[in-house]
Design an enzyme around this catalytic site. Structure first.
Site, PDB file in Angstrom:
ATOM      1  N   HIS A  89       0.839  -1.210   0.000  1.00 29.71           N
ATOM      2  CA  HIS A  89       0.000   0.000   0.000  1.00 29.71           C
ATOM      3  C   HIS A  89       0.874   1.260   0.000  1.00 29.71           C
ATOM      4  O   HIS A  89       0.738   2.128  -0.862  1.00 29.71           O
ATOM      5  CB  HIS A  89      -0.907  -0.035   1.241  1.00 29.71           C
ATOM      6  CG  HIS A  89      -1.823   1.135   1.352  1.00 29.71           C
ATOM      7  ND1 HIS A  89      -3.158   1.062   1.024  1.00 29.71           N
ATOM      8  CD2 HIS A  89      -1.619   2.416   1.743  1.00 29.71           C
ATOM      9  CE1 HIS A  89      -3.724   2.241   1.205  1.00 29.71           C
ATOM     10  NE2 HIS A  89      -2.805   3.082   1.648  1.00 29.71           N
ATOM     11  N   GLU A  90       1.782   1.329   0.958  1.00 27.35           N
ATOM     12  CA  GLU A  90       2.616   2.537   1.052  1.00 27.35           C
ATOM     13  C   GLU A  90       3.517   2.667  -0.173  1.00 27.35           C
ATOM     14  O   GLU A  90       3.797   3.768  -0.637  1.00 27.35           O
ATOM     15  CB  GLU A  90       3.448   2.518   2.340  1.00 27.35           C
ATOM     16  CG  GLU A  90       2.630   2.547   3.626  1.00 27.35           C
ATOM     17  CD  GLU A  90       1.527   3.592   3.647  1.00 27.35           C
ATOM     18  OE1 GLU A  90       1.689   4.660   3.023  1.00 27.35           O
ATOM     19  OE2 GLU A  90       0.475   3.338   4.261  1.00 27.35           O
ATOM     20  N   HIS A  93       3.392   6.793  -6.829  1.00 25.44           N
ATOM     21  CA  HIS A  93       2.679   8.009  -7.240  1.00 25.44           C
ATOM     22  C   HIS A  93       3.619   9.218  -7.110  1.00 25.44           C
ATOM     23  O   HIS A  93       3.658  10.088  -7.971  1.00 25.44           O
ATOM     24  CB  HIS A  93       1.460   8.178  -6.332  1.00 25.44           C
ATOM     25  CG  HIS A  93       0.322   8.944  -6.945  1.00 25.44           C
ATOM     26  ND1 HIS A  93      -0.869   9.120  -6.285  1.00 25.44           N
ATOM     27  CD2 HIS A  93       0.182   9.587  -8.126  1.00 25.44           C
ATOM     28  CE1 HIS A  93      -1.698   9.833  -7.046  1.00 25.44           C
ATOM     29  NE2 HIS A  93      -1.073  10.129  -8.168  1.00 25.44           N
TER      30      HIS A  93
HETATM   31 ZN   LIG Z   1      -3.099   5.136   1.884  1.00 24.36          ZN
END
Ligand SMILES: [Zn+2]
Length: 678
Positions: free
Chosen positions: A467-468, A474
């Protein structure tokens, strides 16, 4: 004074010179940087030349660079490696920073210039990104009342003051209620069912208070294991009712009037700025755009999830019936869910851990990033770090071009806050054709290695890392001109797309085969374990969905409903009405959710709770594109990088998403993944 924070960072890739920075450097650096930023803004505000996009919008965008740099170093440290001294500095400088932000937002001369450019926008040739920047700057002023007459401006400031007081009070009341209670148990028999870890924690708590036995509180780390494992049903009922009655007891800490005042003032504020409701105001800057869209999105999902939720509730009820439970109550939910899950899947978290050695998982993630986005990660040792445990990497693309610096900080320490997050020490931007690359960091609190064992992650930690890392991608792949539109600077209900999308690879055999190997034997993770992980991740998904939707719809009722907030008198009654379609358990009359709903009344999540489900719909729909073409399909990955990851907030999220996916997202993929749609 020779302050390293105020000098150009002459380090490799201009990374933060942590080894030279001392705590006493921060305050003078902040002071000086604020002064400099003010001077920069003053210089072009007092400029008598005709305002243009370049001399106003761009200049404002690139002003205060030093201040932003110092702030990110300082506040990142305050989260990851803090101490009393840093916290004290944070308290001192935070008001300086909010005063500075206010100085800009309320600067009428500056606003006039921005407005002139904005009103002339049709006549200037601007890229989509430039239009976005102009629009954001203009809105920043307008949404703070810049277009109001003086009386209304005064009213707005008054409302804002009251609102910030009320939300503080809301939080203080819950804290007071939480702290006022403890459950002291002296008979060990009452603790049947509780795992050793939770028991020890309760014993430690008692010891700290110089008491015998065990103490439980309403704090989550104490409350959640209690509700999940304690066999004694009457004890669970007792604690659940006290928890559910927080700030709803007609005492000094009651939040009913606070809730009513907050929603009334938010509504007034929105009306003053010419929005129909607070939700209309908030959602203007979201992918969802309008409350109508959020409500129809939620109701559509509700209609599809409800039958499954009712089936699951029945299943759970009949499971509990074996214990003689005639009517499943709220305090039975977590307890019987855990028991049923164990019976159905018997997924032993401990048995999974040997397959997830931290170093293997990281290598696996890097391999996945390489397969998808052609990125190379090379560990480097010649840049400064704020703690010896931090790992540093140089990230390059297939041409060998420098893409980003990547910091990874994995283990808990005193001085690090809980949880896991991604952040940046430097944004990405372009000036004069030079692409200035970002410095991205992830911070986690994973299982530490011991003397005999390496760091072995739980599956939950594995998904957290993915997730991180999705957020980090991004940031790392950002490729925009303006820093305020770069990387993760996107609308709230869009920001979790890359992070949640990446989690999907954790459940795919093809991906797990790359890294999930037993740390001693190198044996790959058995397929039936992978299947169990998948199946159990969907366990009671219908009920979970209903619960999330119920909170989201409650949030929308308070902030975007048809009722005028000034007419609402009864918090509990209003809440019950909003919950009418989403409740499975019998209502508990002495409990209320709204009076302790911190997300929306204390934090900044009002009219935003739907975002959790919204993001899930997005990530499932996006991952479907990968499944259709192969989870390592380079073309699909390229489309995602080009249209989403690299674009940041330069364009409306729906436009970006459609460019990637070829169509608007819909909830089918999520419902299918969750096993709710056959
Ligand atoms: Zn998040």
């Amino acid at each position: 004074m020779n302050n390293p924070l105020l000098q150009k960072f002459n380090t490799k890739h201009t990374t933060a010179p942590f080894s030279q920075i001392k705590n006493e450097h921060f305050k003078p650096a902040f002071k000086e940087a604020i002064k400099k930023a003010k001077a920069e803004i003053g210089a072009f505000t007092n400029n008598t030349s005709v305002p243009t996009f370049e001399n106003t919008i761009e200049t404002l965008e690139f002003s205060g660079k030093t201040l932003k740099r110092i702030s990110s170093v300082f506040f990142n440290l305050n989260s990851a490696e803090t101490n009393d001294e840093i916290q004290k500095i944070a308290q001192e400088v935070s008001p300086w920073l909010s005063d500075f932000a206010n100085d800009i937002r309320l600067n009428e001369e500056l606003y006039k210039r921005v407005k002139t450019v904005y009103e002339n926008r049709k006549n200037i040739d601007l890229t989509a990104e430039q239009q976005m920047l102009l629009n954001n700057q203009y809105k920043m002023f307008v949404r703070n009342g810049a277009n109001l007459n003086d009386d209304d401006k005064e009213t707005l400031r008054g409302i804002d003051k009251k609102l910030s007081k009320l939300s503080l009070q809301f939080g203080e009341n819950i804290l007071a209620e939480t702290n006022a209670f403890e459950l002291h148990i002296t008979d060990e028999n009452q603790l049947k069912g509780l795992p050793d870890g939770a028991k020890e924690a309760a014993q430690l708590l008692a010891k700290e208070k110089e008491k015998q036995g065990w103490i439980f509180t309403l704090d989550y780390p104490s409350y959640i294991p209690f509700m999940t494992y304690i066999d004694d049903r009457s004890l669970r009922e007792k604690l659940a009712k006290i928890f559910g009655a927080r700030a709803f007891q007609n005492n000094d800490n009651d939040n009913q009037q606070v809730v009513l005042d907050i929603v009334k003032l938010r509504h007034q504020r929105a009306n003053l700025l010419d929005y129909k409701t607070h939700s209309h105001f908030v959602l203007e800057e979201r992918m969802a755009e309008t409350p109508e869209k959020v409500i129809s999105f939620s109701n559509e999902l509700l209609a599809k999830a409800k039958p499954a939720a009712e089936r699951e509730f029945k299943q759970l009820s009949s499971f509990a019936q074996k214990d003689g439970i005639q009517q499943l109550q709220k305090w039975d939910g977590a307890y019987y869910s855990e028991k049923l899950k164990k019976e159905l899947f018997d997924l032993d978290q401990e048995a999974l851990k040997p397959y997830f050695k931290l170093e293997n998982v990281i290598e696996g993630i890097f391999t996945i990033a390489n397969k998808l986005f052609c990125l190379q990660f090379k560990e480097i040792h010649d840049i400064d770090k704020y703690h010896e445990e931090v790992k540093t990497y140089e990230v390059t693309n297939s041409n060998g071009d420098f893409i980003a610096v990547f910091y990874a900080d994995f283990f808990p320490r005193k001085g690090k806050r809980n949880g896991a997050w991604m952040t940046s020490y430097k944004d990405q931007w372009k000036v004069d054709d030079k692409n200035s690359r970002p410095h991205i960091s992830i911070v986690c609190n994973f299982t530490k290695p011991t003397e005999t064992k390496p760091s072995l992650l739980t599956f939950n930690e594995v998904t957290t890392l993915f997730h991180e890392f999705g957020h980090a991608l991004h940031g790392m792949l950002a490729n925009t001109t303006y820093p305020s539109l770069s990387g993760t600077n996107v609308y709230w209900d869009f920001v979790e797309l890359p992070s949640q999308l990446l989690e999907n690879w954790c459940y795919e055999k093809e991906a797990l085969d790359l890294f999930a190997k037993h740390y001693e034997t190198d044996e790959p993770i058995p397929m039936e374990m992978v299947q169990k992980i998948k199946d159990s991740s969907n366990f009671l998904e219908g009920m979970q969905t209903l619960r999330q939707l119920s909170f989201g719809l409650l949030d929308m009722s308070w902030h975007g409903g048809e009722h005028s907030p000034s007419k609402i008198k009864d918090v509990k009654g209003f809440e019950s009405e909003a919950f009418a379609d989403t409740q499975l358990y019998p209502d508990v009359v002495e409990n209320c959710m709204s009076t302790a709903f911190s997300h929306i009344f204390q934090g900044g999540y009002s009219s935003g709770y739907y975002s959790y489900k919204w993001a899930e719909v997005l990530d499932a729909d996006a991952f479907e594109a990968f499944k259709e073409t192969g989870i390592f399909n380079i073309e699909t990955a390229k489309r995602f990088a080009e249209n989403v990851l690299s674009q940041g907030g330069t364009e409306k999220p729906m436009i970006l998403y459609k460019q990637f996916r070829g169509k608007e997202p819909n909830s089918d993929a999520l419902l299918k993944r969750a096993g709710l749609l056959k």
